[in-house]
Structure formats: C-alpha cells, structure tokens
Design a protein around this motif. Sequence first.
Motif, PDB file in Angstrom:
ATOM      1  N   GLU A   1       0.737  -3.190   5.735  1.00  0.00           N
ATOM      2  CA  GLU A   1       0.365  -2.276   6.805  1.00  0.00           C
ATOM      3  C   GLU A   1       0.565  -0.886   6.084  1.00  0.00           C
ATOM      4  O   GLU A   1      -0.009   0.064   6.392  1.00  0.00           O
ATOM      5  CB  GLU A   1       1.140  -2.641   8.051  1.00  0.00           C
ATOM      6  N   VAL A   2       1.824  -0.762   5.545  1.00  0.00           N
ATOM      7  CA  VAL A   2       2.269   0.573   5.014  1.00  0.00           C
ATOM      8  C   VAL A   2       1.374   1.145   3.948  1.00  0.00           C
ATOM      9  O   VAL A   2       0.836   2.381   4.079  1.00  0.00           O
ATOM     10  CB  VAL A   2       3.731   0.763   4.523  1.00  0.00           C
ATOM     11  N   ILE A   3       0.715   0.253   3.086  1.00  0.00           N
ATOM     12  CA  ILE A   3      -0.029   0.377   2.049  1.00  0.00           C
ATOM     13  C   ILE A   3      -1.383   1.036   2.506  1.00  0.00           C
ATOM     14  O   ILE A   3      -1.878   2.010   2.002  1.00  0.00           O
ATOM     15  CB  ILE A   3       0.050  -0.740   0.966  1.00  0.00           C
ATOM     16  N   ALA A   4      -1.622   0.345   3.487  1.00  0.00           N
ATOM     17  CA  ALA A   4      -3.146   0.504   4.270  1.00  0.00           C
ATOM     18  C   ALA A   4      -3.210   1.749   4.675  1.00  0.00           C
ATOM     19  O   ALA A   4      -4.168   2.663   4.725  1.00  0.00           O
ATOM     20  CB  ALA A   4      -3.473  -0.356   5.226  1.00  0.00           C
ATOM     21  N   ALA A   5      -2.049   2.270   5.496  1.00  0.00           N
ATOM     22  CA  ALA A   5      -1.947   3.605   5.976  1.00  0.00           C
ATOM     23  C   ALA A   5      -1.641   4.625   4.928  1.00  0.00           C
ATOM     24  O   ALA A   5      -2.437   5.877   5.199  1.00  0.00           O
ATOM     25  CB  ALA A   5      -0.783   3.510   7.101  1.00  0.00           C
ATOM     26  N   ILE A   6      -1.140   4.355   4.202  1.00  0.00           N
ATOM     27  CA  ILE A   6      -1.009   5.336   2.707  1.00  0.00           C
ATOM     28  C   ILE A   6      -2.252   5.633   2.218  1.00  0.00           C
ATOM     29  O   ILE A   6      -2.512   6.763   2.147  1.00  0.00           O
ATOM     30  CB  ILE A   6       0.001   4.785   1.731  1.00  0.00           C
ATOM     31  N   GLU A   7      -3.130   4.620   2.087  1.00  0.00           N
ATOM     32  CA  GLU A   7      -4.340   4.785   1.469  1.00  0.00           C
ATOM     33  C   GLU A   7      -5.498   5.707   2.475  1.00  0.00           C
ATOM     34  O   GLU A   7      -6.526   6.189   1.852  1.00  0.00           O
ATOM     35  CB  GLU A   7      -5.280   3.495   1.437  1.00  0.00           C
ATOM     36  N   ARG A   8      -5.140   6.062   3.541  1.00  0.00           N
ATOM     37  CA  ARG A   8      -5.901   6.815   4.574  1.00  0.00           C
ATOM     38  C   ARG A   8      -5.390   8.230   4.287  1.00  0.00           C
ATOM     39  O   ARG A   8      -5.858   9.045   5.291  1.00  0.00           O
ATOM     40  CB  ARG A   8      -5.764   6.377   5.909  1.00  0.00           C
ATOM     41  N   ARG A   9      -4.298   8.460   3.659  1.00  0.00           N
ATOM     42  CA  ARG A   9      -3.776   9.983   3.604  1.00  0.00           C
ATOM     43  C   ARG A   9      -3.996  10.343   2.274  1.00  0.00           C
ATOM     44  O   ARG A   9      -3.589   9.944   1.361  1.00  0.00           O
ATOM     45  CB  ARG A   9      -2.282   9.808   3.541  1.00  0.00           C
TER      46      ARG A   9
ATOM     47  N   ALA B   1      11.608   8.906   8.413  1.00  0.00           N
ATOM     48  CA  ALA B   1      11.136   8.112   7.249  1.00  0.00           C
ATOM     49  C   ALA B   1      10.587   6.648   7.633  1.00  0.00           C
ATOM     50  O   ALA B   1       9.748   5.968   7.106  1.00  0.00           O
ATOM     51  CB  ALA B   1      12.111   7.926   6.073  1.00  0.00           C
ATOM     52  N   ARG B   2      11.225   6.043   8.895  1.00  0.00           N
ATOM     53  CA  ARG B   2      11.020   5.096   9.252  1.00  0.00           C
ATOM     54  C   ARG B   2       9.349   4.861   9.902  1.00  0.00           C
ATOM     55  O   ARG B   2       8.924   3.738  10.099  1.00  0.00           O
ATOM     56  CB  ARG B   2      11.899   4.531  10.541  1.00  0.00           C
ATOM     57  N   THR B   3       8.775   5.846  10.148  1.00  0.00           N
ATOM     58  CA  THR B   3       7.557   5.936  10.469  1.00  0.00           C
ATOM     59  C   THR B   3       6.460   6.405   9.561  1.00  0.00           C
ATOM     60  O   THR B   3       5.381   6.773   9.818  1.00  0.00           O
ATOM     61  CB  THR B   3       7.404   7.009  11.611  1.00  0.00           C
ATOM     62  N   PHE B   4       6.927   6.453   8.190  1.00  0.00           N
ATOM     63  CA  PHE B   4       6.146   6.903   7.007  1.00  0.00           C
ATOM     64  C   PHE B   4       4.737   5.954   6.957  1.00  0.00           C
ATOM     65  O   PHE B   4       5.092   4.750   7.465  1.00  0.00           O
ATOM     66  CB  PHE B   4       6.894   6.597   5.814  1.00  0.00           C
ATOM     67  N   PRO B   5       3.487   6.325   6.635  1.00  0.00           N
ATOM     68  CA  PRO B   5       3.203   7.898   6.522  1.00  0.00           C
ATOM     69  C   PRO B   5       2.594   8.548   7.519  1.00  0.00           C
ATOM     70  O   PRO B   5       1.725   9.176   7.369  1.00  0.00           O
ATOM     71  CB  PRO B   5       2.485   7.556   5.374  1.00  0.00           C
ATOM     72  N   ASP B   6       3.248   8.802   8.628  1.00  0.00           N
ATOM     73  CA  ASP B   6       2.608   9.537   9.713  1.00  0.00           C
ATOM     74  C   ASP B   6       2.977  11.113   9.333  1.00  0.00           C
ATOM     75  O   ASP B   6       3.633  11.513   8.317  1.00  0.00           O
ATOM     76  CB  ASP B   6       3.512   9.017  11.009  1.00  0.00           C
ATOM     77  N   ASP B   7       2.420  12.066  10.258  1.00  0.00           N
ATOM     78  CA  ASP B   7       2.453  13.388   9.802  1.00  0.00           C
ATOM     79  C   ASP B   7       4.129  13.850   9.970  1.00  0.00           C
ATOM     80  O   ASP B   7       4.383  14.725   9.072  1.00  0.00           O
ATOM     81  CB  ASP B   7       1.696  14.108  11.013  1.00  0.00           C
ATOM     82  N   GLN B   8       5.013  13.441  10.715  1.00  0.00           N
ATOM     83  CA  GLN B   8       6.374  13.926  10.846  1.00  0.00           C
ATOM     84  C   GLN B   8       6.979  13.582   9.754  1.00  0.00           C
ATOM     85  O   GLN B   8       7.795  14.263   9.081  1.00  0.00           O
ATOM     86  CB  GLN B   8       6.970  13.386  12.225  1.00  0.00           C
ATOM     87  N   SER B   9       6.833  12.218   9.149  1.00  0.00           N
ATOM     88  CA  SER B   9       7.602  11.797   7.965  1.00  0.00           C
ATOM     89  C   SER B   9       7.360  12.949   6.758  1.00  0.00           C
ATOM     90  O   SER B   9       7.931  13.231   5.893  1.00  0.00           O
ATOM     91  CB  SER B   9       7.249  10.479   7.718  1.00  0.00           C
ATOM     92  N   LEU B  10       5.894  12.978   6.586  1.00  0.00           N
ATOM     93  CA  LEU B  10       5.382  13.674   5.372  1.00  0.00           C
ATOM     94  C   LEU B  10       5.794  15.120   5.803  1.00  0.00           C
ATOM     95  O   LEU B  10       5.943  16.073   4.554  1.00  0.00           O
ATOM     96  CB  LEU B  10       3.838  13.716   5.313  1.00  0.00           C
ATOM     97  N   ALA B  11       5.913  15.835   6.831  1.00  0.00           N
ATOM     98  CA  ALA B  11       6.325  17.111   7.093  1.00  0.00           C
ATOM     99  C   ALA B  11       7.778  17.113   6.552  1.00  0.00           C
ATOM    100  O   ALA B  11       8.057  18.212   5.855  1.00  0.00           O
ATOM    101  CB  ALA B  11       6.191  17.678   8.366  1.00  0.00           C
ATOM    102  N   LEU B  12       8.519  16.370   6.964  1.00  0.00           N
ATOM    103  CA  LEU B  12       9.888  16.359   6.298  1.00  0.00           C
ATOM    104  C   LEU B  12      10.152  16.297   4.965  1.00  0.00           C
ATOM    105  O   LEU B  12      10.826  16.943   4.475  1.00  0.00           O
ATOM    106  CB  LEU B  12      10.837  15.094   7.115  1.00  0.00           C
TER     107      LEU B  12
END
Length: 283
Positions: A251-259, A217-228
């Motif tokens: 930064e996290v919100i910007a990354a979420i908006e790309r998912r 979860a520390r690397t959310f929202p990358d692929d491994q966190s979403l898979a878990l």
Amino acid sequence: SFYSARPENYLGVSWYSVVYGRALSKFSAPEAALFPGILVVVLAAVSLWPPLSLVRLAYAAGLLFAFDASLGLNGVSYRLMYEVLFPFRGLRVPARFSMLFGLSITVLAGYGVARLTDGLKRPWARYLLAAGLAAVIMMESRIALTFQSAPAQPPRIYDFFQGRPQAVIAELPVPESQEDYWKDARYEYFSTFHWMTLLNGNSGFSPQSYEKFVQKARTFPDDQSLALFRARKVDFIVVHEDGYGPPRYREVIAAIERRPELHEVARNSGRRPGDQARIYQLR
C-alpha cells in the motif's frame, strides 16, 4: 511520577532473576526492580543490632533517606527537593536513588558479616563463613539473560550510501507504539555502517521534535509527512518491507508511486521473502 518507586517495588526483582523471577517480578516496575536479596537484608539487620556505632547509625540514616528519595513523588524528601531545588526537576527517574539505598545496605551488610565473624576464633572459620555468605548472595543475584545476535553486516540496501556525500535520511516505518521502540534502535545500529545523518533516534527520553516526526511519518507519504521531511532537510527515505509487513508495504509503495517528488534510487530484494527495501530521494 511514572518513574517514582513505590514501597512494594523493594520486593520486586527483574523477571530475569533465576531464584525469584516468577515469585517477585510482579512487584517490580520500569526502573524499579529494587529487591536487594534476603541475605543482604538479614546481614544489615545484624549490623544494626545494639550496640551501635556512629558510622553504622550514619549509614542507617542514609538508607532511610535513599529509600524515601527513591519513592520520588510518592515520598516526602524528593517532593520537597523538587519544589525547592530547581536541578531536581531535571531528574528523569527518582527511583534511581535506590543506588544509594543499595550502597548503604551493602555497607551495613558488611558490618553484619564482621559482627558474625568476630565470634569465630579460627581464621579459616571466618573465611569459610564469609565465603559461604558471599556464595549465597551471588546465588540470589543470579540472572539469566536471553541474548539476540546482531547481524555482522547491514542489509545490502545501505550499499547505496557508500562513497556518497553526507546526507539526511529517514527510516520507515517508525514505531507504531511505545512497545515498538526497538525499530529505531535497529536503524541506529545500521547507521554505524554508513554514518549518514539519521532523523530517527532511540533513547529513554523523547524530545518533542522526535514525537512530531513519528506522528507525521506514520501517515507517509501524505502531504504533512513530506512537508515535515522537507523542513528537516531529508534527502533520502528508506522504506523497509519487514517493518511494515507485506500488505501494508504494498500500500505504501503504491502511494509513493503517485508522488512525483519521490524518486526511487535503490531497491534490494533481501535474503528472505518480505525483506525488500527501497530508497527514495525527496526532490
């Protein structure tokens, strides 16, 4: 091994101690602030002055056993019990054998008080001496705790869950280190207002499943966190700005908006700047 006491821990007190905190807190360790107080030790020593009774000898033996057992892997008896008796491998904190040490030394201190008061002929003098000794022990034991108030109502972001069917939620950010363990305790407290199933948790023991959750979860929202999160059947993810801090939060919100699989369903600006929170549905 970490929670095994050492002999010097019996000189250690909690740093909350009013009388000894600054002087003796350096001898304490996690789960091992074991100093019983000067007067209790003196009274126990008085009780063990000859002549001795069989009962006092038994408590003295219990005292020595509990002391050694509390040393855990630093002592003798616990290590032997650990090797021979399987249930002892499931004890998390050997230092808690100090409770039996405390029981034994307290009873012996009581015998010490009895021995001192037996020499006084007047009843009022006995009561006065016993009361004075008790007062000193209470003074030695005094602690000054610092309390923090808990909010009577949860953040408004949790209103989203009111009236909704049971769901699994993950709260972010997760603790970044052992010192940040309190973050999950907050999430647990707020869960008592909505009672959704919470992926986060807090206790003295962390199972491997939790450690894996925190690491991913520390690397959310990358692929491994979403898979878990999918594997754990997470329905909603709550993201808190005050946990991340404004720069990291953006930064996290910007990354979420790309998912595309993360859909924002609720947002709350909070009572103060930096208190924003958002809820995302994992689709």
